[in-house]
Design an enzyme around this catalytic site. Structure first.
Site, PDB file in Angstrom:
ATOM      1  N   ASN A   1       0.872  -1.181   0.000  1.00 36.47           N
ATOM      2  CA  ASN A   1       0.000   0.000   0.000  1.00 36.47           C
ATOM      3  C   ASN A   1       0.906   1.226   0.000  1.00 36.47           C
ATOM      4  OD1 ASN A   1      -1.782   2.058   0.498  1.00 36.47           O
ATOM      5  ND2 ASN A   1      -2.361   1.366   2.568  1.00 36.47           N
ATOM      6  N   TRP A   2       0.966   1.879  -1.143  1.00 40.64           N
ATOM      7  CA  TRP A   2       1.896   3.015  -1.261  1.00 40.64           C
ATOM      8  C   TRP A   2       1.359   4.281  -0.619  1.00 40.64           C
ATOM      9  CZ3 TRP A   2       3.917   2.721  -7.036  1.00 40.64           C
ATOM     10  CH2 TRP A   2       4.639   1.541  -7.184  1.00 40.64           C
ATOM     11  N   LYS A   3       0.109   4.255  -0.219  1.00 43.26           N
ATOM     12  CA  LYS A   3      -0.533   5.447   0.363  1.00 43.26           C
ATOM     13  C   LYS A   3      -0.314   6.638  -0.583  1.00 43.26           C
ATOM     14  CE  LYS A   3      -0.084   3.287   4.827  1.00 43.26           C
ATOM     15  NZ  LYS A   3       0.068   3.393   6.259  1.00 43.26           N
TER      16      LYS A   3
ATOM     17  N   HIS B 210      -9.387   1.262   5.265  1.00 40.20           N
ATOM     18  CA  HIS B 210      -8.097   1.467   5.931  1.00 40.20           C
ATOM     19  C   HIS B 210      -8.272   2.434   7.100  1.00 40.20           C
ATOM     20  CE1 HIS B 210      -3.962   2.632   6.661  1.00 40.20           C
ATOM     21  NE2 HIS B 210      -3.610   1.531   6.034  1.00 40.20           N
TER      22      HIS B 210
ATOM     23  N   GLU C 177      -5.076  -4.832  10.817  1.00 46.00           N
ATOM     24  CA  GLU C 177      -4.090  -3.767  10.961  1.00 46.00           C
ATOM     25  C   GLU C 177      -4.353  -3.010  12.268  1.00 46.00           C
ATOM     26  OE1 GLU C 177      -2.147  -2.573   6.922  1.00 46.00           O
ATOM     27  OE2 GLU C 177      -3.700  -1.158   7.482  1.00 46.00           O
TER      28      GLU C 177
ATOM     29  N   SER D 148       3.737  -1.957  10.423  1.00 50.15           N
ATOM     30  CA  SER D 148       5.188  -2.014  10.668  1.00 50.15           C
ATOM     31  C   SER D 148       5.807  -3.359  10.292  1.00 50.15           C
ATOM     32  CB  SER D 148       5.507  -1.641  12.120  1.00 50.15           C
ATOM     33  OG  SER D 148       5.133  -0.294  12.365  1.00 50.15           O
TER      34      SER D 148
ATOM     35  N   GLU E   4      -6.581   4.835   8.086  1.00 51.20           N
ATOM     36  CA  GLU E   4      -6.378   6.255   7.745  1.00 51.20           C
ATOM     37  C   GLU E   4      -7.640   6.835   7.102  1.00 51.20           C
ATOM     38  OE1 GLU E   4      -2.746   5.599   5.575  1.00 51.20           O
ATOM     39  OE2 GLU E   4      -1.773   5.092   7.467  1.00 51.20           O
TER      40      GLU E   4
ATOM     41  N   GLY F 217       2.765   2.445  10.874  1.00 51.34           N
ATOM     42  CA  GLY F 217       3.727   3.530  10.724  1.00 51.34           C
ATOM     43  C   GLY F 217       4.475   3.896  11.998  1.00 51.34           C
TER      44      GLY F 217
HETATM   45  P1  13P Z   1       3.263   0.517   7.729  1.00 53.46           P
HETATM   46  O1  13P Z   1       3.776  -0.761   7.132  1.00 53.46           O
HETATM   47  O2  13P Z   1       4.008   1.734   7.264  1.00 53.46           O
HETATM   48  O3  13P Z   1       3.162   0.426   9.218  1.00 53.46           O
HETATM   49  O4  13P Z   1       1.766   0.725   7.185  1.00 53.46           O
HETATM   50  C1  13P Z   1       0.884  -0.329   7.276  1.00 53.46           C
HETATM   51  C2  13P Z   1      -0.332   0.008   6.526  1.00 53.46           C
HETATM   52  O5  13P Z   1      -1.083   0.898   6.886  1.00 53.46           O
HETATM   53  C3  13P Z   1      -0.609  -0.749   5.292  1.00 53.46           C
HETATM   54  O6  13P Z   1      -1.902  -0.535   4.843  1.00 53.46           O
END
Ligand code: 13P
Length: 256
Positions: A9-11, A96, A168, A214, A98, A174
């Site tokens: 997931n590149w966000k 997600h 998650e 993470s 976020e 993160g």
């Molecule tokens: P990180 O791997 O940066 O913790 O992010 C996880 C994530 O939100 C994947 O969707």
């Protein structure tokens, strides 16, 4: 046996040209064949350039990070399932944390998005996870069950076969503080119990449940060694070719 799935997931990272250059290099670093399914989920603006860079026979599949549930119409700024399908997307990340915390998404809207994805042949990757406060007050299982119920209730058993669930924990995203394998396994068991109770033990057994939060080249092996964990949804570590390629090859070598 469930096929392992690694999703990057590149966000909100990488322009269309950066994304194309990245997957071009990444593809060279991956083994010619692998037992693991690999997906990259770039921003909407990079889907076309990534598709072109991968070419028609790439082992890397395309995913999107969100969609809106209507097919078309006056919804300024939104992107629909048929639009994503037309660009070659196979998967779509939905719910997600976020999106839930920064953009106010709730389970009923996520449910509509899941239905839209399924209607148009996209496989939803539904994200669920507890906050730190919920974990510390012993409410992890309740939080997971509530999110699952709110976004999946009423789906037919056949629809469940296309759905991937990503556990998650919000506190692990993160932060560099991944869940331990034991914590992840316990949450995955809770999710499978919900699926068994709501649909059937066979659906619970067949469901692919990913861990996200993470994940790194260092901890991926321990996570994937559990037969409860069918792959990973990766944020930060999928933005570098080295770490993404290492995670993909560890997953491939375990043959989970
Ligand atoms: P990180 O791997 O940066 O913790 O992010 C996880 C994530 O939100 C994947 O969707």
């Amino acid at each position: 046996m469930r096929t392992a799935l690694i999703v990057g997931n590149w966000k909100m990272n990488k322009t269309a040209s950066e994304a194309a250059a990245f997957v071009h290099e990444l593809a060279k670093r991956l083994p010619a064949s692998s037992s693991v399914e690999l997906v990259v989920a770039p921003p909407f603006t990079a889907l076309e350039s990534v598709r072109a860079a991968l070419g028609p026979s790439s082992p890397i599949q395309l995913g999107a990070q969100n969609l809106f549930w209507e097919d078309h119409g006056a919804y300024t700024g939104e992107v629909s399932a048929p639009m994503l399908r037309d660009l070659g997307c196979r998967y779509v990340i939905l719910g997600h944390s976020e999106r839930r915390t920064l953009f106010g998404e709730q389970d009923d809207g996520i449910h509509k998005k899941i239905r839209a994805a399924l209607t148009h042949g996209l496989r939803p990757i539904l994200c669920v996870g507890e906050s730190l406060a919920q974990r510390e007050s012993g409410k992890t299982d309740g939080a997971l069950t509530q999110q699952l119920k709110g976004s999946l209730a009423g789906l037919a058993p056949q629809a469940m076969a296309a759905i991937v669930i990503a556990y998650e924990p919000v506190w692990a995203i993160g932060t560099g503080r991944a869940a331990t394998t034991e914590q992840a396994v316990a949450a995955h068991r809770t999710i499978r119990e919900f699926l068994a109770g709501t649909w059937s033990p066979a659906i619970a057994k067949a469901a692919r449940i990913l861990y996200g939060g993470s994940v790194t080249p260092q901890n991926i092996e321990s996570l994937l060694q559990s037969d409860q964990i069918d792959g990973a949804l990766i944020g930060g570590a999928c933005l570098q070719i080295d770490s993404f390629a290492t995670i993909a090859s560890v997953a491939g070598s375990l043959g989970v």
